[in-house]
Design a protein around this motif. Structure first.
Motif, mmCIF file in Angstrom:
data_model
loop_
_atom_site.group_PDB
_atom_site.id
_atom_site.type_symbol
_atom_site.label_atom_id
_atom_site.label_comp_id
_atom_site.label_asym_id
_atom_site.label_seq_id
_atom_site.Cartn_x
_atom_site.Cartn_y
_atom_site.Cartn_z
ATOM 1 N N ALA A 112 0.819 -1.220 0.000
ATOM 2 C CA ALA A 112 0.000 0.000 0.000
ATOM 3 C C ALA A 112 0.850 1.265 0.000
ATOM 4 N N THR A 113 1.968 1.248 0.729
ATOM 5 C CA THR A 113 2.795 2.451 0.804
ATOM 6 C C THR A 113 3.741 2.593 -0.378
ATOM 7 N N SER A 114 3.823 1.582 -1.246
ATOM 8 C CA SER A 114 4.763 1.670 -2.368
ATOM 9 C C SER A 114 4.088 1.800 -3.725
ATOM 10 N N ILE A 115 2.778 1.894 -3.760
ATOM 11 C CA ILE A 115 2.074 2.060 -5.039
ATOM 12 C C ILE A 115 2.546 3.339 -5.740
ATOM 13 N N ASP A 116 2.788 4.382 -4.975
ATOM 14 C CA ASP A 116 3.281 5.630 -5.557
ATOM 15 C C ASP A 116 4.616 5.409 -6.276
ATOM 16 N N ALA A 117 5.451 4.558 -5.708
ATOM 17 C CA ALA A 117 6.757 4.285 -6.325
ATOM 18 C C ALA A 117 6.603 3.567 -7.657
ATOM 19 N N LEU A 118 5.553 2.779 -7.812
ATOM 20 C CA LEU A 118 5.273 2.131 -9.088
ATOM 21 C C LEU A 118 5.016 3.193 -10.161
ATOM 22 N N ALA A 119 4.192 4.167 -9.828
ATOM 23 C CA ALA A 119 3.884 5.236 -10.773
ATOM 24 C C ALA A 119 5.125 6.076 -11.091
ATOM 25 N N VAL A 120 5.954 6.332 -10.091
ATOM 26 C CA VAL A 120 7.191 7.080 -10.325
ATOM 27 C C VAL A 120 8.114 6.284 -11.251
ATOM 28 N N GLY A 121 8.145 4.970 -11.089
ATOM 29 C CA GLY A 121 8.940 4.126 -11.974
ATOM 30 C C GLY A 121 8.507 4.256 -13.423
ATOM 31 N N VAL A 122 7.201 4.367 -13.667
ATOM 32 C CA VAL A 122 6.710 4.598 -15.028
ATOM 33 C C VAL A 122 7.266 5.922 -15.540
ATOM 34 N N GLY A 123 7.235 6.943 -14.694
ATOM 35 C CA GLY A 123 7.797 8.241 -15.076
ATOM 36 C C GLY A 123 9.288 8.168 -15.353
ATOM 37 N N PHE A 124 10.020 7.371 -14.585
ATOM 38 C CA PHE A 124 11.467 7.211 -14.790
ATOM 39 C C PHE A 124 11.778 6.642 -16.167
ATOM 40 N N ALA A 125 10.871 5.852 -16.723
ATOM 41 C CA ALA A 125 11.099 5.253 -18.038
ATOM 42 C C ALA A 125 11.228 6.316 -19.126
ATOM 43 N N PHE A 126 10.703 7.503 -18.864
ATOM 44 C CA PHE A 126 10.739 8.571 -19.845
ATOM 45 C C PHE A 126 11.860 9.572 -19.586
ATOM 46 N N LEU A 127 12.638 9.337 -18.562
ATOM 47 C CA LEU A 127 13.739 10.221 -18.196
ATOM 48 C C LEU A 127 15.055 9.465 -18.316
ATOM 49 N N SER A 128 16.147 10.162 -18.222
ATOM 50 C CA SER A 128 17.466 9.518 -18.231
ATOM 51 C C SER A 128 17.813 9.090 -16.813
ATOM 52 N N VAL A 129 17.341 7.913 -16.437
ATOM 53 C CA VAL A 129 17.527 7.420 -15.077
ATOM 54 C C VAL A 129 18.099 6.005 -15.133
#
Length: 186
Positions: A112-129
């Protein structure tokens, strides 16, 4: 994305886990090192895993939506941040105050507390990370803050829970806005 920006995102993402860790500390008679480490491992592990999963999903769509990637990163971070602030203000999620560290309890809280990190990971796919380094760093920050949260909860009480969530949400909104502004101005 530089190390300071990644640190801010990691702190922002870890605020839900930190707040739940404080509640766990409140419910414990004594916050020992084993309990602190166990809570840190659950939350830190899930916070490290979820951005990788989100990244793997996001990479599948990266080429198709490169023109709007900055808007996606902004949108995801802003929605997550606003939701964190909204929940903190409304006083939601007060049901995590029992002291149980059983796997069936902890896996649900960690998820429950890491669902936000899943969404951030999707965002990372579009950045140089570098996703492995970013996920490891996010996990380490979350581990540290969660372990500390157990101790803080046992010492200071729940009065800082909503402030932590509001701060985390604000950090994510600021980082999303920064990504958008940098892309629009370049």
């Amino acid at each position: 994305m530089d190390m300071f920006e990644l640190f801010l995102i990691a702190v922002g993402l870890s605020m839900d886990a930190f707040a739940v860790s404080i509640c766990k500390g409140l419910a414990m008679r004594r916050a020992d090192v084993k309990s602190m480490g166990l809570v840190g491992l659950w939350f830190g592990g899930f916070q490290a895993l979820m951005p990788v999963l989100g990244y793997l999903v996001g990479v599948q769509f990266r080429d198709a939506i490169t023109a709007v990637d900055h808007w996606i990163a902004f949108g995801l971070l802003a929605v997550i941040g606003v939701n964190m602030i909204r929940e903190a203000i409304s006083g939601g999620d007060d049901d995590d105050g029992d002291a149980s560290l059983a796997p069936r309890v902890m896996v649900l809280l960690a998820l429950a507390t890491s669902i936000d990190a899943l969404a951030v990971g999707v965002g990372f796919a579009f950045l140089s990370v570098n996703i492995a380094a970013a996920a490891g760093f996010i996990g380490a920050v979350t581990f540290t803050l969660s372990a500390a949260g157990v101790k803080i909860g046992s010492v200071f009480g729940a009065r800082y829970k909503s402030r932590a969530e509001i701060t985390g949400g604000a950090i994510l909104i600021i980082m999303g806005t920064k990504i958008l502004v940098e892309h629009l101005c370049s």
